[in-house]
Design an enzyme around this catalytic site. Sequence first.
Site, PDB file in Angstrom:
ATOM      1  N   MET A   1     -10.991  10.054  12.598  1.00 29.60           N
ATOM      2  CA  MET A   1     -11.563  11.343  12.169  1.00 29.60           C
ATOM      3  C   MET A   1     -11.671  11.445  10.645  1.00 29.60           C
ATOM      4  SD  MET A   1     -12.361  12.937  14.886  1.00 29.60           S
ATOM      5  CE  MET A   1     -12.588  14.645  14.401  1.00 29.60           C
ATOM      6  N   HIS A   2     -11.400  10.363   9.946  1.00 26.84           N
ATOM      7  CA  HIS A   2     -11.423  10.357   8.479  1.00 26.84           C
ATOM      8  C   HIS A   2     -12.793   9.892   8.006  1.00 26.84           C
ATOM      9  CE1 HIS A   2     -10.424   9.332   4.359  1.00 26.84           C
ATOM     10  NE2 HIS A   2      -9.166   9.698   4.521  1.00 26.84           N
TER      11      HIS A   2
ATOM     12  N   ASN B   1       0.846  -1.196   0.000  1.00 29.34           N
ATOM     13  CA  ASN B   1       0.000   0.000   0.000  1.00 29.34           C
ATOM     14  C   ASN B   1       0.878   1.240   0.000  1.00 29.34           C
ATOM     15  OD1 ASN B   1      -2.974   0.957   0.558  1.00 29.34           O
ATOM     16  ND2 ASN B   1      -1.686   2.241   1.834  1.00 29.34           N
ATOM     17  N   GLU B   2       0.703   2.063  -1.005  1.00 24.62           N
ATOM     18  CA  GLU B   2       1.392   3.359  -1.091  1.00 24.62           C
ATOM     19  C   GLU B   2       2.878   3.265  -0.725  1.00 24.62           C
ATOM     20  OE1 GLU B   2      -0.796   6.358   1.074  1.00 24.62           O
ATOM     21  OE2 GLU B   2      -2.126   6.667  -0.617  1.00 24.62           O
TER      22      GLU B   2
ATOM     23  N   GLU C   1      -8.306   5.198  -4.163  1.00 25.82           N
ATOM     24  CA  GLU C   1      -8.899   5.816  -2.976  1.00 25.82           C
ATOM     25  C   GLU C   1      -9.344   7.228  -3.346  1.00 25.82           C
ATOM     26  OE1 GLU C   1      -6.179   5.662   0.322  1.00 25.82           O
ATOM     27  OE2 GLU C   1      -5.721   3.553   0.015  1.00 25.82           O
TER      28      GLU C   1
HETATM   29  C1  GAL Z   1      -3.959   6.776   2.125  1.00 27.12           C
HETATM   30  C2  GAL Z   1      -3.781   5.348   2.578  1.00 27.12           C
HETATM   31  C3  GAL Z   1      -4.986   4.817   3.301  1.00 27.12           C
HETATM   32  C4  GAL Z   1      -5.497   5.840   4.284  1.00 27.12           C
HETATM   33  C5  GAL Z   1      -5.808   7.112   3.562  1.00 27.12           C
HETATM   34  C6  GAL Z   1      -6.372   8.189   4.440  1.00 27.12           C
HETATM   35  O1  GAL Z   1      -2.748   7.414   2.060  1.00 27.12           O
HETATM   36  O2  GAL Z   1      -3.488   4.494   1.501  1.00 27.12           O
HETATM   37  O3  GAL Z   1      -4.641   3.624   3.967  1.00 27.12           O
HETATM   38  O4  GAL Z   1      -4.521   6.048   5.256  1.00 27.12           O
HETATM   39  O5  GAL Z   1      -4.636   7.604   2.982  1.00 27.12           O
HETATM   40  O6  GAL Z   1      -6.626   9.372   3.721  1.00 27.12           O
END
Ligand code: GAL
Length: 653
Positions: A362-363, A141-142, A312
């Site tokens: 908080m997301h 991931n990233e 995402e």
């Molecule tokens: C991305 C990441 C996700 C989550 C997201 C939050 O960078 O791949 O796992 O953390 O940001 O905005």
Amino acid sequence: MRLGVCYYPEHWPEEKWADDARRMAELGLSCVRIGEFAWAKFEPQPGQYDWDWFDRAIETLHAEGLGIILGTPTATPPKWLIDRHPDILAQDEHGRPRRFGSRRHYCFSSETYRRECRGIVTEMVRRYGEHPGVVMWQTDNEYGCHDTVESYSPAAQAAFRVWLENRYGTIEALNKAWGAVFWSQTYRSFDEVDPPGATVTEANPSHRLDFQRFSSDQVASFNREQVDIIRAFSPGREITHNFMGVFTAFDHHKVGADLDVATWDSYPLGFLDLMPLPEDLKRYWLRQGHPDFQAFHHDLYRGCSPKWGVMEQQPGPVNWAPYNPAPLPGMVRLWSLEAIAHGADLVSWFRWRQVPFAQEHMHAGLQRPDGAPAPAYDEARQVAADVEAIKAGETTRSEVALIFDYESQWTHLIQPQGKGMDLLRQAFETYSSLRQLGLSIDILPQSADLSGYKLIVLPGLPILNAGLIKQLKETPGTILALPRTGSKTDNFHIPETLAPGALQPLMPIRVTRVESLRPLVTETAIWVDSERIVINWREHVELPAPDSELGVHVEARFADGSAFWIEAGQVHYLAGWPDNEAAVNIFGVIAKRAGLEPRSVGPSLRLRRLGDLEFAFNYGLETASLKGLVPEDAEFRIGGMDLPPAGVAAWKA
Ligand code: GAL
């Protein structure tokens, strides 16, 4: 074209899974990404796997017809693994290990970690590789998130020495390439060379460039190990990795070459807050994001792999920027449709439901923590309906190519020569000025096939590849080269004939001196009675003798008489960095000469051509009219002549 969502069954009681899956399908989604952080649940004890819960999660999602994107869990090595093998941890330049407790706490060069990753990935791919519900894999991931590409661990040091020996063969060749005679940096053997960290003042730039190349190659080979396993045991499934915005620490073209689909994670408001923009613009675009930021990355990553998408998509306030506002109503839809207008194969929102605990509580998600729809929920539903109405075809080539290159970016970052000078920023600003002319743009690596492009833009690439130069010599298209083009050799030296170095056969000038300027200092360039403003960077150029074979024409000069805008045949060179207004003006003239039809769309309206469709997006806070941009009798598939804030229109072009 697929719509999806990121989901974490391990965060929720199993009783909720079936209802979640049902609602995903009902919303119009066709895929779901799972698994990418769940290593501690897959392998709770060393060598003891627990797949039962994950089997049930997959079956539940598959039963609703959702295609499953499986993430390999290697971004989060579990605690037991770190305690057993602390050598997995990456080290900073002072030799301090990263700590357990968040994520990405590993060193790409750790052989121990690579072995463990091959282990868990093989277990996972063997178990699910041929499951009929699995449509795609995401590796890790990233890569690089939270500044994790470079590591100064003993493993990285050893691998770097091997990498250098492969590149140079002899230590003498390395000393020459690095100019190591300077400050007595000469090495007697590869074993003496360390990663270039924690030096008293700046380390040798060629040394740093090679360390960046090496670190980038480690990311690519780490990724390739997973790709090889997936290809062996999961035939016919696509492979992706989710890249990030404003991130250049590894060569995405190299990693992308091993993928089927390059995806990226698009957080327009989080990134706007981090961008170096004037406060008034940040306030104006607070809830919409910068009108070019998303598109720039769509086009950049479209140039990395055969297919691309957004893994995402921001659904509401995030938790990680200094300030985290909510999107303007309609913006989540706009961002998603904009990706589709740039040819996305997948748009997937992050995440299904806001999690009530841990780092990201908080997301926002598509749902609130209590399971009620959050504002983005209905916008996602609307996007599914829009996709039906739009009936987008295949994306086609644009007429403008902008070349971006990671090695060149590293030379800017290693030696900016002026605060904030950065190739990514220059590429972005160039892109933005071109988009204000209503143009659609492909962002491509130096190795891409450039045939058919009417305008090829080099936004200041210091290192030019021979293959690119060959294509530029042959193209009938127009070329626009911006300052710093061709200003370095592959080893990070000034070319013998000075800049623009390898471009000189096409642009026979010599850059004899460069200056970087403080933010409020400007230079004036005069062009057909009008004045243009140059900011940040100015070059002093020596022109060829008047009788030389390849003549040049000076289109505009600085106030002191030296050349600013130089033309040699169909090649244009700017010896200074124009501000946005000047850039829009100058690029508009060049675009017309290149046979394009620029249309001025202003600061907040954007157009994008996709096959036989054209799209418009309103990032502004006022209604925008498409009069004059769209034929009166245009057949709209969505939207109309007047676009409210966050409005989107698509019509047959
Ligand atoms: C991305 C990441 C996700 C989550 C997201 C939050 O960078 O791949 O796992 O953390 O940001 O905005």
